[in-house]
Design a protein around this motif. Sequence first.
Motif, short mmCIF file in Angstrom:
data_model
loop_
_atom_site.label_atom_id
_atom_site.label_comp_id
_atom_site.label_asym_id
_atom_site.label_seq_id
_atom_site.Cartn_x
_atom_site.Cartn_y
_atom_site.Cartn_z
N ALA A 83 23.38 -32.32 89.72
CA ALA A 83 22.64 -31.49 88.77
C ALA A 83 21.89 -32.36 87.77
O ALA A 83 20.73 -32.07 87.42
CB ALA A 83 23.60 -30.53 88.06
N ASN A 84 22.53 -33.42 87.32
CA ASN A 84 21.91 -34.36 86.38
C ASN A 84 20.67 -34.99 87.00
O ASN A 84 19.60 -35.04 86.38
CB ASN A 84 22.95 -35.43 86.00
N MET A 85 20.80 -35.45 88.24
CA MET A 85 19.69 -36.10 88.92
C MET A 85 18.52 -35.14 89.13
O MET A 85 17.36 -35.47 88.85
CB MET A 85 20.18 -36.64 90.28
N ILE A 86 18.82 -33.93 89.60
CA ILE A 86 17.77 -32.94 89.84
C ILE A 86 17.03 -32.60 88.55
O ILE A 86 15.80 -32.59 88.49
CB ILE A 86 18.37 -31.66 90.47
N THR A 87 17.79 -32.35 87.50
CA THR A 87 17.20 -31.96 86.21
C THR A 87 16.28 -33.04 85.67
O THR A 87 15.15 -32.77 85.25
CB THR A 87 18.32 -31.64 85.20
N LYS A 88 16.74 -34.28 85.69
CA LYS A 88 15.92 -35.38 85.16
C LYS A 88 14.67 -35.60 86.00
O LYS A 88 13.60 -35.90 85.47
CB LYS A 88 16.75 -36.66 85.08
N MET A 89 14.79 -35.47 87.32
CA MET A 89 13.62 -35.65 88.18
C MET A 89 12.58 -34.56 87.91
O MET A 89 11.38 -34.85 87.86
CB MET A 89 14.05 -35.64 89.65
N ASN A 95 4.91 -30.41 83.75
CA ASN A 95 4.89 -28.96 83.68
C ASN A 95 6.07 -28.34 82.91
O ASN A 95 6.02 -27.17 82.57
CB ASN A 95 4.90 -28.37 85.10
N PHE A 96 7.12 -29.10 82.66
CA PHE A 96 8.38 -28.54 82.17
C PHE A 96 8.73 -29.02 80.77
O PHE A 96 8.54 -30.18 80.44
CB PHE A 96 9.52 -28.92 83.12
N LYS A 120 2.75 -21.36 87.49
CA LYS A 120 4.10 -20.95 87.89
C LYS A 120 4.44 -21.33 89.33
O LYS A 120 5.52 -21.85 89.60
CB LYS A 120 4.28 -19.44 87.71
N GLU A 121 3.53 -21.04 90.26
CA GLU A 121 3.82 -21.30 91.68
C GLU A 121 3.98 -22.78 91.94
O GLU A 121 4.87 -23.21 92.66
CB GLU A 121 2.72 -20.71 92.58
N TYR A 122 3.09 -23.57 91.36
CA TYR A 122 3.14 -25.02 91.54
C TYR A 122 4.43 -25.59 90.93
O TYR A 122 5.10 -26.43 91.54
CB TYR A 122 1.90 -25.67 90.92
N ALA A 123 4.79 -25.13 89.74
CA ALA A 123 6.01 -25.61 89.07
C ALA A 123 7.25 -25.22 89.87
O ALA A 123 8.18 -26.02 90.01
CB ALA A 123 6.08 -25.06 87.65
N SER A 124 7.26 -24.00 90.40
CA SER A 124 8.43 -23.58 91.19
C SER A 124 8.54 -24.43 92.45
O SER A 124 9.64 -24.76 92.88
CB SER A 124 8.34 -22.10 91.55
N ASP A 125 7.42 -24.83 93.02
CA ASP A 125 7.42 -25.69 94.19
C ASP A 125 8.00 -27.07 93.85
O ASP A 125 8.79 -27.62 94.62
CB ASP A 125 5.99 -25.82 94.73
N ILE A 126 7.61 -27.60 92.71
CA ILE A 126 8.15 -28.89 92.27
C ILE A 126 9.66 -28.80 92.11
O ILE A 126 10.41 -29.66 92.59
CB ILE A 126 7.49 -29.34 90.95
N ALA A 127 10.12 -27.77 91.42
CA ALA A 127 11.56 -27.62 91.16
C ALA A 127 12.33 -27.48 92.47
O ALA A 127 13.35 -28.15 92.68
CB ALA A 127 11.81 -26.42 90.26
N LYS A 128 11.86 -26.63 93.35
CA LYS A 128 12.57 -26.39 94.60
C LYS A 128 12.58 -27.62 95.49
O LYS A 128 13.62 -28.01 96.04
CB LYS A 128 11.96 -25.20 95.34
N LYS A 180 13.06 -12.83 91.45
CA LYS A 180 11.89 -12.16 90.89
C LYS A 180 10.80 -13.16 90.49
O LYS A 180 9.67 -12.77 90.27
CB LYS A 180 12.29 -11.33 89.66
N SER A 181 11.17 -14.44 90.42
CA SER A 181 10.22 -15.51 90.09
C SER A 181 9.72 -16.16 91.37
O SER A 181 10.36 -16.06 92.41
CB SER A 181 10.93 -16.58 89.24
N PRO A 182 8.58 -16.87 91.29
CA PRO A 182 8.12 -17.61 92.47
C PRO A 182 9.19 -18.61 92.93
O PRO A 182 9.86 -19.23 92.11
CB PRO A 182 6.88 -18.35 91.97
N GLN A 183 9.35 -18.73 94.24
CA GLN A 183 10.36 -19.61 94.82
C GLN A 183 9.75 -20.82 95.53
O GLN A 183 10.32 -21.38 96.45
CB GLN A 183 11.27 -18.83 95.78
N GLY A 184 8.57 -21.22 95.12
CA GLY A 184 7.91 -22.36 95.73
C GLY A 184 6.81 -21.89 96.67
O GLY A 184 6.79 -20.75 97.11
N LEU A 185 5.88 -22.79 96.94
CA LEU A 185 4.77 -22.49 97.83
C LEU A 185 5.28 -22.46 99.27
O LEU A 185 6.10 -23.29 99.66
CB LEU A 185 3.68 -23.55 97.70
N LYS A 186 4.82 -21.51 100.04
CA LYS A 186 5.22 -21.42 101.45
C LYS A 186 4.43 -22.45 102.24
O LYS A 186 3.20 -22.40 102.30
CB LYS A 186 4.97 -20.02 102.00
#
Length: 193
Positions: A83-89, A95-96, A120-128, A180-186
């Motif tokens: 979780a630490n690694m994902i969050t920092k990356m 965007n965040f 939003k869509e681009y940021a969700s793609d980065i996170a996922k 309900k939020s974007p889950q990344g670009l398909k």
Amino acid sequence: MMKRKLYWSFILATFVITGCANNDNAMNDREDIVNEMDPSTELQAPRDQELNDRLGYVRYTKDQLENSDEINHTAKMDRTEMANMITKMILRSDNFNEVATLVTDKEVLIAYELKPEAQKEYASDIAKKTAMSVMPRYFEIYVSDNETLIQDIHSLHNSNSSERNDFDNTIDTIIKEMKKSPQGLKQNNMEEK
């Protein structure tokens, strides 16, 4: 009479000292929790840079793995470190503003606050994709720009996977909100289920 007063004074002093010690322990516990949740706390760098730079390699034979110590060996994962690694990356992206990540035994839940100009869509793609790059493929990954979910995720930070039944409904509720939020670009039809 004097001995009785001295005895009660001693008992009273013992209670006061014990009470202060317990208060100090409670304060230390609170400070530990605050320090644990502080995203600015960096992990210590390895003492030996050469060890950090070295490639990882192992080689075994089937016979070596058949010994009694290895038969019952199971792979372990430090979920807090993941979780630490994902969050920092994720926070390395422009965007965040804030990111909270919870890694359970089968899901990764990421809630974040976006900068106003972020898409939003681009940021969700980065996170996922960041979580996908770190976690084994069997983990389900959910992301959301719903900032209120940060606190919901935080409420589970001290939970234990062996107590999954105690918080399973909470996880399901958070996942429903995250969907309900974007889950990344398909990328293709196989990417999203």
